[in-house]
Design a protein around this motif. Sequence first.
Motif, PDB file in Angstrom:
ATOM      1  N   PRO A   1      67.433  76.262  81.328  1.00 34.31           N
ATOM      2  CA  PRO A   1      67.008  77.663  81.187  1.00 34.31           C
ATOM      3  C   PRO A   1      65.483  77.770  81.082  1.00 34.31           C
ATOM      4  N   GLY A   2      64.914  78.719  81.833  1.00 36.50           N
ATOM      5  CA  GLY A   2      63.473  78.925  81.818  1.00 36.50           C
ATOM      6  C   GLY A   2      62.701  77.970  82.703  1.00 36.50           C
ATOM      7  N   LYS A   3      63.389  77.143  83.482  1.00 35.71           N
ATOM      8  CA  LYS A   3      62.733  76.130  84.322  1.00 35.71           C
ATOM      9  C   LYS A   3      63.160  76.288  85.777  1.00 35.71           C
ATOM     10  N   ALA A   4      62.431  75.604  86.661  1.00 29.47           N
ATOM     11  CA  ALA A   4      62.784  75.456  88.076  1.00 29.47           C
ATOM     12  C   ALA A   4      62.781  73.955  88.365  1.00 29.47           C
ATOM     13  N   LEU A   5      63.376  73.556  89.469  1.00 30.75           N
ATOM     14  CA  LEU A   5      63.489  72.136  89.811  1.00 30.75           C
ATOM     15  C   LEU A   5      62.829  71.886  91.162  1.00 30.75           C
ATOM     16  N   ILE A   6      61.915  70.914  91.182  1.00 30.65           N
ATOM     17  CA  ILE A   6      61.274  70.499  92.433  1.00 30.65           C
ATOM     18  C   ILE A   6      61.714  69.074  92.736  1.00 30.65           C
ATOM     19  N   ILE A   7      62.255  68.872  93.939  1.00 29.88           N
ATOM     20  CA  ILE A   7      62.731  67.564  94.396  1.00 29.88           C
ATOM     21  C   ILE A   7      61.854  67.131  95.568  1.00 29.88           C
ATOM     22  N   VAL A   8      61.398  65.882  95.557  1.00 30.91           N
ATOM     23  CA  VAL A   8      60.650  65.314  96.678  1.00 30.91           C
ATOM     24  C   VAL A   8      61.398  64.058  97.105  1.00 30.91           C
ATOM     25  N   HIS A   9      61.741  63.998  98.401  1.00 33.82           N
ATOM     26  CA  HIS A   9      62.447  62.814  98.903  1.00 33.82           C
ATOM     27  C   HIS A   9      61.742  62.255 100.114  1.00 33.82           C
ATOM     28  N   ARG A  10      61.981  60.973 100.348  1.00 32.95           N
ATOM     29  CA  ARG A  10      61.349  60.268 101.451  1.00 32.95           C
ATOM     30  C   ARG A  10      62.414  59.490 102.202  1.00 32.95           C
TER      31      ARG A  10
ATOM     32  N   VAL B   1      61.572  66.875  89.253  1.00 32.93           N
ATOM     33  CA  VAL B   1      60.978  67.250  87.981  1.00 32.93           C
ATOM     34  C   VAL B   1      61.228  68.740  87.729  1.00 32.93           C
ATOM     35  N   GLU B   2      61.546  69.052  86.489  1.00 33.55           N
ATOM     36  CA  GLU B   2      61.669  70.456  86.095  1.00 33.55           C
ATOM     37  C   GLU B   2      60.280  70.974  85.759  1.00 33.55           C
ATOM     38  N   VAL B   3      60.004  72.216  86.190  1.00 37.29           N
ATOM     39  CA  VAL B   3      58.690  72.820  85.974  1.00 37.29           C
ATOM     40  C   VAL B   3      58.852  74.247  85.461  1.00 37.29           C
ATOM     41  N   ASP B   4      57.790  74.764  84.890  1.00 34.48           N
ATOM     42  CA  ASP B   4      57.772  76.174  84.504  1.00 34.48           C
ATOM     43  C   ASP B   4      57.655  77.026  85.766  1.00 34.48           C
ATOM     44  N   PRO B   5      58.252  78.203  85.770  1.00 36.34           N
ATOM     45  CA  PRO B   5      58.100  79.086  86.923  1.00 36.34           C
ATOM     46  C   PRO B   5      56.619  79.393  87.173  1.00 36.34           C
TER      47      PRO B   5
ATOM     48  N   GLY C   1      65.185  79.092  87.565  1.00 37.71           N
ATOM     49  CA  GLY C   1      66.482  78.759  88.132  1.00 37.71           C
ATOM     50  C   GLY C   1      66.448  78.294  89.575  1.00 37.71           C
ATOM     51  N   GLN C   2      65.288  78.327  90.206  1.00 40.19           N
ATOM     52  CA  GLN C   2      65.178  77.950  91.621  1.00 40.19           C
ATOM     53  C   GLN C   2      65.116  76.432  91.786  1.00 40.19           C
ATOM     54  N   VAL C   3      65.736  75.953  92.860  1.00 39.31           N
ATOM     55  CA  VAL C   3      65.671  74.537  93.237  1.00 39.31           C
ATOM     56  C   VAL C   3      65.015  74.471  94.611  1.00 39.31           C
ATOM     57  N   VAL C   4      63.905  73.745  94.718  1.00 30.80           N
ATOM     58  CA  VAL C   4      63.243  73.551  96.003  1.00 30.80           C
ATOM     59  C   VAL C   4      63.116  72.058  96.273  1.00 30.80           C
ATOM     60  N   ALA C   5      63.300  71.700  97.534  1.00 29.49           N
ATOM     61  CA  ALA C   5      63.217  70.294  97.930  1.00 29.49           C
ATOM     62  C   ALA C   5      62.185  70.145  99.037  1.00 29.49           C
ATOM     63  N   TYR C   6      61.487  69.036  99.020  1.00 33.21           N
ATOM     64  CA  TYR C   6      60.488  68.722 100.040  1.00 33.21           C
ATOM     65  C   TYR C   6      60.746  67.321 100.572  1.00 33.21           C
ATOM     66  N   ARG C   7      60.630  67.200 101.897  1.00 32.85           N
ATOM     67  CA  ARG C   7      60.793  65.900 102.573  1.00 32.85           C
ATOM     68  C   ARG C   7      59.400  65.395 102.950  1.00 32.85           C
ATOM     69  N   ALA C   8      59.070  64.189 102.523  1.00 32.21           N
ATOM     70  CA  ALA C   8      57.798  63.564 102.870  1.00 32.21           C
ATOM     71  C   ALA C   8      58.050  62.540 103.968  1.00 32.21           C
ATOM     72  N   THR C   9      57.355  62.680 105.083  1.00 31.86           N
ATOM     73  CA  THR C   9      57.487  61.757 106.204  1.00 31.86           C
ATOM     74  C   THR C   9      56.104  61.350 106.685  1.00 31.86           C
ATOM     75  N   ILE C  10      56.063  60.333 107.514  1.00 30.80           N
ATOM     76  CA  ILE C  10      54.803  59.880 108.104  1.00 30.80           C
ATOM     77  C   ILE C  10      55.028  59.699 109.596  1.00 30.80           C
ATOM     78  N   SER C  11      54.044  60.105 110.376  1.00 31.97           N
ATOM     79  CA  SER C  11      54.101  59.855 111.815  1.00 31.97           C
ATOM     80  C   SER C  11      52.861  59.062 112.208  1.00 31.97           C
ATOM     81  N   MET C  12      53.067  58.097 113.074  1.00 36.87           N
ATOM     82  CA  MET C  12      51.997  57.197 113.494  1.00 36.87           C
ATOM     83  C   MET C  12      51.098  57.896 114.503  1.00 36.87           C
ATOM     84  N   GLY C  13      49.808  57.656 114.396  1.00 32.10           N
ATOM     85  CA  GLY C  13      48.836  58.190 115.345  1.00 32.10           C
ATOM     86  C   GLY C  13      47.919  57.083 115.827  1.00 32.10           C
ATOM     87  N   MET C  14      47.074  57.391 116.779  1.00 29.07           N
ATOM     88  CA  MET C  14      46.159  56.376 117.320  1.00 29.07           C
ATOM     89  C   MET C  14      45.117  55.953 116.281  1.00 29.07           C
ATOM     90  N   GLY C  15      44.398  56.918 115.724  1.00 29.47           N
ATOM     91  CA  GLY C  15      43.356  56.580 114.766  1.00 29.47           C
ATOM     92  C   GLY C  15      43.806  56.726 113.334  1.00 29.47           C
TER      93      GLY C  15
END
Length: 190
Positions: A74-83, A113-117, A146-160
């Motif tokens: 209660p009183g928190k939101a949830l942020i998820i980061v996955h790779r 991690v749970e965070v404050d709004p 009460g919100q749950v947000v998720a973020y996907r972390a990826t990497i793409s190869m480049g020349m430089g």
Amino acid sequence: MRKYLPAIVTGAVVTVVVGFLLGLIGFHGFAAWYVPLIAGLFTGYIMANLQGTKAGPAASEEQKAAVLAFRPSPGKALIIVHRQGFVGKAAGMEVALDDRVLGQLKSPQFTAVEVDPGAHTLSVGFVGLAAAQNKREIVQVTVVEGQVVAYRATISMGMGKNTIKVERDDDVGTLADDLRRMKMVAPATA
């Protein structure tokens, strides 16, 4: 430079050992020095890229189950980061929220991690020599109670330079199946 000394020494040792072994089996001339040199340089480069990578502490089964319930306190939101993904999977990708390091993710792993709004700043980037080759990605996140947000972390190869992408994963429901199979890294407490 001092922090890369173990990588340099390892590369030099590989060069000498490979050169010695090739000499034993009869290689002479160009291949006798070129192949060991390439093997040593490659080994040193990979070791320097992994410099600073740490295995994050695994979350307990209770912590993981609480996150996978997708119901913040209660009183928190949830942020998820996955790779996920193969590119750079052994290098630790550092995840920070509001300038507080939560931990490092290898692939496939996640943290939550749970965070404050309100508004928060999520940043993801590599450590070691890999940090110089990849620009840290910074994303602004605004959450409500009460919100749950998720973020996907990826990497793409480049020349430089390589590119780190942090994309919002809106389908949190189907993400649960993927997260169950991943190791959850317990977020650092401060």
